[in-house]
Design a protein around this motif. Structure first.
Motif, short mmCIF file in Angstrom:
data_model
loop_
_atom_site.label_atom_id
_atom_site.label_comp_id
_atom_site.label_asym_id
_atom_site.label_seq_id
_atom_site.Cartn_x
_atom_site.Cartn_y
_atom_site.Cartn_z
N LEU A 59 -23.48 19.26 43.38
CA LEU A 59 -23.21 18.55 42.13
C LEU A 59 -22.41 17.30 42.46
CD1 LEU A 59 -23.07 18.38 38.98
CD2 LEU A 59 -20.91 19.64 39.14
N TYR A 60 -22.95 16.14 42.11
CA TYR A 60 -22.26 14.87 42.32
C TYR A 60 -21.62 14.46 40.99
CZ TYR A 60 -25.05 14.58 46.58
OH TYR A 60 -25.62 14.85 47.80
N ILE A 61 -20.34 14.23 41.01
CA ILE A 61 -19.66 13.73 39.81
C ILE A 61 -18.85 12.49 40.18
CG2 ILE A 61 -19.56 15.97 38.66
CD1 ILE A 61 -16.73 16.30 39.55
N ALA A 62 -18.66 11.63 39.22
CA ALA A 62 -17.88 10.40 39.43
C ALA A 62 -17.13 10.07 38.15
CB ALA A 62 -18.79 9.24 39.82
N ALA A 63 -16.01 9.41 38.29
CA ALA A 63 -15.17 9.09 37.12
C ALA A 63 -14.54 7.73 37.30
CB ALA A 63 -14.10 10.15 36.91
N ASP A 64 -14.31 7.06 36.18
CA ASP A 64 -13.62 5.76 36.16
C ASP A 64 -12.93 5.63 34.81
OD1 ASP A 64 -12.73 3.30 36.94
OD2 ASP A 64 -14.62 2.25 36.62
N VAL A 65 -11.96 4.74 34.73
CA VAL A 65 -11.23 4.50 33.48
C VAL A 65 -11.24 3.01 33.20
CG1 VAL A 65 -9.05 4.73 32.26
CG2 VAL A 65 -9.76 6.53 33.83
N CYS A 66 -11.63 2.64 31.98
CA CYS A 66 -11.66 1.24 31.55
C CYS A 66 -10.56 1.04 30.51
CB CYS A 66 -13.03 0.90 30.97
SG CYS A 66 -13.13 -0.74 30.22
N MET A 74 -13.29 12.00 47.12
CA MET A 74 -13.17 10.69 47.77
C MET A 74 -12.80 9.63 46.75
SD MET A 74 -15.89 10.08 50.83
CE MET A 74 -17.29 9.81 49.75
N ILE A 75 -11.86 8.77 47.14
CA ILE A 75 -11.46 7.62 46.32
C ILE A 75 -12.13 6.38 46.90
CG2 ILE A 75 -9.53 6.34 45.36
CD1 ILE A 75 -9.45 9.29 44.65
N ALA A 76 -12.77 5.59 46.07
CA ALA A 76 -13.41 4.34 46.51
C ALA A 76 -12.64 3.16 45.95
CB ALA A 76 -14.86 4.29 46.07
N ARG A 77 -12.42 2.16 46.82
CA ARG A 77 -11.68 0.96 46.39
C ARG A 77 -12.40 -0.30 46.83
NH1 ARG A 77 -5.64 2.53 48.50
NH2 ARG A 77 -5.19 4.19 47.01
N LYS A 78 -12.41 -1.27 45.93
CA LYS A 78 -12.90 -2.62 46.27
C LYS A 78 -11.78 -3.65 46.21
CE LYS A 78 -16.65 -4.02 46.68
NZ LYS A 78 -17.39 -4.38 47.88
N ARG A 79 -10.64 -3.28 45.64
CA ARG A 79 -9.54 -4.24 45.52
C ARG A 79 -8.66 -4.18 46.77
NH1 ARG A 79 -7.62 -3.84 39.16
NH2 ARG A 79 -9.63 -4.45 38.25
N HIS A 80 -9.12 -4.80 47.80
CA HIS A 80 -8.36 -4.91 49.04
C HIS A 80 -8.79 -6.19 49.74
CE1 HIS A 80 -11.87 -3.90 51.53
NE2 HIS A 80 -12.16 -3.02 50.57
N CYS A 81 -8.11 -6.55 50.79
CA CYS A 81 -8.36 -7.84 51.44
C CYS A 81 -8.91 -7.69 52.86
CB CYS A 81 -7.08 -8.67 51.47
SG CYS A 81 -6.46 -9.09 49.83
N THR A 82 -9.32 -6.51 53.26
CA THR A 82 -9.85 -6.30 54.60
C THR A 82 -11.27 -6.84 54.69
OG1 THR A 82 -8.50 -4.32 54.85
CG2 THR A 82 -10.34 -4.57 56.37
N ARG A 83 -11.57 -7.55 55.77
CA ARG A 83 -12.90 -8.09 56.02
C ARG A 83 -13.29 -7.82 57.47
NH1 ARG A 83 -11.92 -8.52 51.44
NH2 ARG A 83 -12.33 -10.21 49.99
N ASP A 113 -12.96 6.21 41.18
CA ASP A 113 -12.76 4.77 41.32
C ASP A 113 -11.46 4.36 40.63
OD1 ASP A 113 -13.16 2.14 41.95
OD2 ASP A 113 -14.64 1.76 40.40
N GLY A 114 -10.84 3.28 41.13
CA GLY A 114 -9.72 2.67 40.42
C GLY A 114 -8.40 3.38 40.56
N VAL A 115 -8.12 4.00 41.72
CA VAL A 115 -6.88 4.74 41.91
C VAL A 115 -6.06 4.05 43.01
CG1 VAL A 115 -5.85 6.93 42.58
CG2 VAL A 115 -7.93 6.90 41.21
N SER A 116 -4.79 3.77 42.72
CA SER A 116 -3.91 3.13 43.69
C SER A 116 -3.20 4.19 44.53
CB SER A 116 -2.87 2.26 42.98
OG SER A 116 -2.02 3.06 42.18
N ASP A 117 -2.47 3.74 45.56
CA ASP A 117 -1.74 4.67 46.43
C ASP A 117 -0.73 5.49 45.65
OD1 ASP A 117 -3.00 4.19 48.78
OD2 ASP A 117 -1.55 2.76 49.57
#
Length: 781
Positions: free
Chosen positions: A526-533, A635-644, A599-603
């Motif tokens: 079962l794949y589940i995902a969550a986000d908060v707007c 798993m937490i996924a993040r796009k708000r970072h500066c690593t390239r 998605d959308g979780v900080s440290d």
């Protein structure tokens, strides 16, 4: 997806935007809290940052101290004779006020502890680095940042356009990061719009792309652009605090007109509003507000598009720019007073780390064919059928504009092209000529209600109006239970094959179809995902929760109302119980394992996610069956970072899709570049594995995440994150229209001035469930 052995992973080397911090000569870092208070009111802390920096510099009196401008000061040597120091500011606002500067020793850090082995310990939870290292990381970060950002401009082709009112300057900020593989200085590059016009009037012409016209509602959009601007009026520098609501010909200063007061011989546009000087609230004509180069506090939508276009750099250009920024950091560490006392040495080269390239999945299409992937991890659906195509018995078109704006002949030509392309993709339309209804924008419910027998309604809208779009979706989602697809008038003109294909992929997905089949899990999952707007229109936060109803290709979802700005989902047990029941209804199989993507979780929120959401997930399983204990991966996924990351051959190039880097993390996780960058440098997604009781190895998790990036059904390429996270993000945005009141009559659109009235009206607005006709479908696509 079953072939996940390491022999299928190709090794490579990538270059990062991090330079290794080699050593620190100082054995200790002493951290002091700084209190700057009014001598007459000792309990009042001074808040103005620039004044704090000025007063601290006077009080320090040549001592080797580094002040962050906020709360802390740092030194390599312990202060032995500091006492309360009384100083005065040169700022005219505080000219007659005395301030006391007091320092208290807060903490001492042993710098050698940073260079001990940072490899994570084997724990059941997240292998976060200890708080001591985090505190020292913050101290070093503040020390290096105290010298300010390094700014540079590039050649003319990267943006010195007078028509936009700004030129593009690149700002590089260094930040210290303690990672599992060592201590690094990360270089964060940002494009900033810097004014390049002479007056605020010129800035207004650029903002409005011409003459903005007389004072009125249109100028309210420009008001935010001038707030905080520093300008010169005559020979005096002042800060602006917005615009007047009236034209300057209607204003008076001490009984005199604006022209008489400023004795201006220039031609002033008396129909324009005036700028307002902060603190004094004095109006001043825009033509007399002279600008010096400075950061624009806000830009318009089209200016933002120009900024993005002008700031696109190739990987080679970006890396050369970062190399110059590293040289600047070395110079700061060696020459800046106070900073040089710590003896920080930084490598002159950007770090190179090992990476791996994952194998690409086989993408199944209709008629037992497979997609041919190109080097950019994309494929074409020309003359190929979809894996599972929907059958459309009846459809209709609702046009929310006049026949003059959108003639019926134009719509018939568009529908003909739509049906022709649909047949090529395997979708079948029983009706070649749909019912077309013209309606006014304030008759959304009546219009859709007359067409409610259709499987889906194509809604043609005159603009990108949020209120009209929201009302169409609200009526369709909560009252009528109809699938809708909105399209702008301009997109119905002419032949637009790619746009029509994109529309059909969305329609097929909403009606239960499936574009491709990219993987099959080795065991029931079962794949589940969550986000908060955190919405602006309805004044509440919307939590979205999606789950797979088959092997991971088709999903369903729901939304939950949260208090404003609340990020953590508290009623996870109820959501998981519902998801398990729906999944079992479609598959007749109880999942052996659950993959939860967030998605959308900080440290700072990781502990809350494990304590509240993960525990709620386990409770939800128990609500279904007291003996049911599936294996769980969180798993937490993040796009708000500066690593390239870039690859280096003869020149620097973007990473190949499927590149995975495990070294540049501070947690148990990895970076993955799943997509091909359309322009500029590709941005990886950062995955944090915070809980794992499944039998999946590290390579299994990498391959699963990568394969899910090919499952997003409305595009024919790999996307940046696994598809369930995109579904959750879309649902959290679309979920804000599932309310009990007309969307176009919300206080956000109707109450502009009275904040108290707006808050009172928002209290009556709440989310409602989606219509039962759309339940268990991907209506949010």
């Amino acid at each position: 997806m079953n072939k996940t052995d390491t022999e299928y992973i190709e090794p490579t080397t990538v270059v990062t935007n991090h330079a290794r911090l080699n050593s620190i000569r100082a054995k200790r870092i002493y951290v002091y809290t700084v209190e700057i208070t009014n001598a007459d009111a000792p309990d009042e802390q001074l808040k103005d940052t620039q004044t704090r920096i000025e007063l601290f510099a006077k009080a320090a009196n040549q001592r080797s101290l580094v002040f962050d401008g906020r709360e802390y000061a740092y030194t390599a040597h312990k202060l032995l004779n500091w006492s309360t120091v009384s100083v005065h500011s040169a700022n005219a606002e505080f000219a007659h006020t005395a301030f006391h500067v007091v320092l208290h020793l807060h903490r001492t850090y042993d710098t050698q502890a940073l260079f001990k082995d940072q490899s994570p310990k084997e724990t059941a939870g997240t292998d976060d680095l200890d708080q001591y290292s985090r505190g020292m990381e913050f101290a070093l970060d503040s020390i290096i940042r105290s010298a300010g950002a390094y700014t540079e401009t590039l050649d003319k082709q990267h943006g010195d356009d007078k028509a936009t009112g700004f030129s593009v300057h690149w700002e590089h900020r260094a930040s210290v990061r303690v990672l599992r593989s060592g201590v690094y200085v990360a270089i964060n590059a940002h494009a900033r719009p810097i004014t390049n016009v002479k007056t605020v009037a010129d800035l207004a012409r650029a903002f409005f792309r011409g003459n903005p016209g007389p004072a009125g509602p249109a100028w309210t959009r420009f008001d935010a652009n001038v707030r905080g601007l520093r300008v010169c009026v005559g020979s005096t520098y002042v800060v602006l605090n917005g615009l007047t609501t009236r034209a300057h010909r209607d204003l008076r200063i001490n009984g005199s007109s604006i022209d008489e007061h400023y004795k201006s011989t220039d031609s002033l546009d008396s129909a324009w509003p005036c700028a307002v000087i902060a603190h004094t609230n004095t109006p001043v004509p825009l033509e007399l507000c002279k600008l010096e180069p400075q950061l624009l506090p806000r830009i318009s939508g089209w200016q933002r598009m120009k900024l993005m276009a002008q700031s696109v750099l190739s990987p080679t250009q970006r890396q050369h720019m970062l190399e110059r920024a590293v040289q600047h950091v070395q110079k700061v560490c060696a020459e800046t007073p106070g900073v040089s006392d710590f003896g920080i040495t930084v490598s002159s080269e950007l770090a190179r780390v090992e990476a791996r390239v994952l194998p690409r999945p086989r993408i199944s299409l209709g008629s037992s064919t497979f997609a041919q992937l190109d080097p950019h991890a994309s494929w074409t659906i020309d003359r190929q059928t979809l894996y599972k195509a929907a059958h459309i018995h009846k459809w209709a078109i609702a046009v929310f504009c006049s026949k003059q704006q959108c003639p019926e002949s134009q719509l018939l030509a568009f529908s003909k092209q739509l049906i022709k392309t649909a047949h090529e993709l395997g979708l079948s339309f029983d009706e070649s000529k749909p019912q077309i209804t013209y309606a006014q924008t304030n008759r959304v419910y009546d219009t859709l209600h007359t067409l409610r027998d259709a499987q889906f309604i194509l809604c043609v809208v005159p603009s990108t109006s949020v209120s009209l779009y929201g009302e169409i979706k609200r009526v369709a989602y909560t009252q009528l239970g109809i699938h809708t697809q909105c399209v702008n008038i301009r997109n119905t003109k002419g032949s637009r094959t790619k746009l029509v294909e994109a529309l059909l992929l969305k329609i097929n997905t909403k009606l239960g179809g499936q574009t491709t089949n990219s993987f099959q899990p080795s065991e029931p999952t079962l794949y589940i995902a969550a986000d908060v707007c955190h919405t602006t229109e309805i004044g509440v936060s919307v939590a979205s929760f999606v789950w797979s109803i088959d092997s991971g290709q088709t999903f369903a979802g729901t939304v939950v109302q949260h208090p404003k700005r609340q990020e953590i989902i508290e009623n996870m047990d109820v959501l998981v119980r519902h998801a398990l029941r729906v999944h079992y209804k479609h598959t007749r199989v109880k999942p052996v394992q659950i993959v939860y993507l967030r998605d959308g979780v900080s440290d700072s929120q990781l502990g809350d996610v494990r304590r509240i959401e993960l525990d709620g997930l386990m409770r939800g399983c128990k609500l279904v069956d007291s003996t049911y204990e599936p294996r769980v991966l969180l798993m937490i996924a993040r796009k708000r970072h500066c690593t390239r990351f870039v690859q280096q051959s003869s020149n620097f190039e973007n990473c190949v899709p499927g590149t995975v880097v495990t070294q540049m993390t501070s947690h148990n996780g990895f970076h993955m570049v799943a997509h091909h960058a359309i322009h500029g440098v590709s941005k990886p997604t950062y995955f944090l594995i915070t809980h794992n009781t499944t039998q999946m190895s590290e390579a299994d998790i990498h391959n699963m995440s990568y394969n899910l990036c090919f499952a997003y059904p409305i595009v024919t390429r790999a996307v940046t994150m696994p598809a369930p996270l995109y579904y959750a993000h879309r649902l959290s945005g679309k979920g804000r229209v599932q309310i009990n009141a007309p969307f176009d009559m919300l206080p956000y659109f109707t109450v502009k001035k009275n904040a108290k009235a707006k808050r009172a009206a928002e209290e009556d607005v709440h989310l409602v469930p989606v219509h039962h006709n759309l339940a268990d479908s991907m209506y949010f696509m």
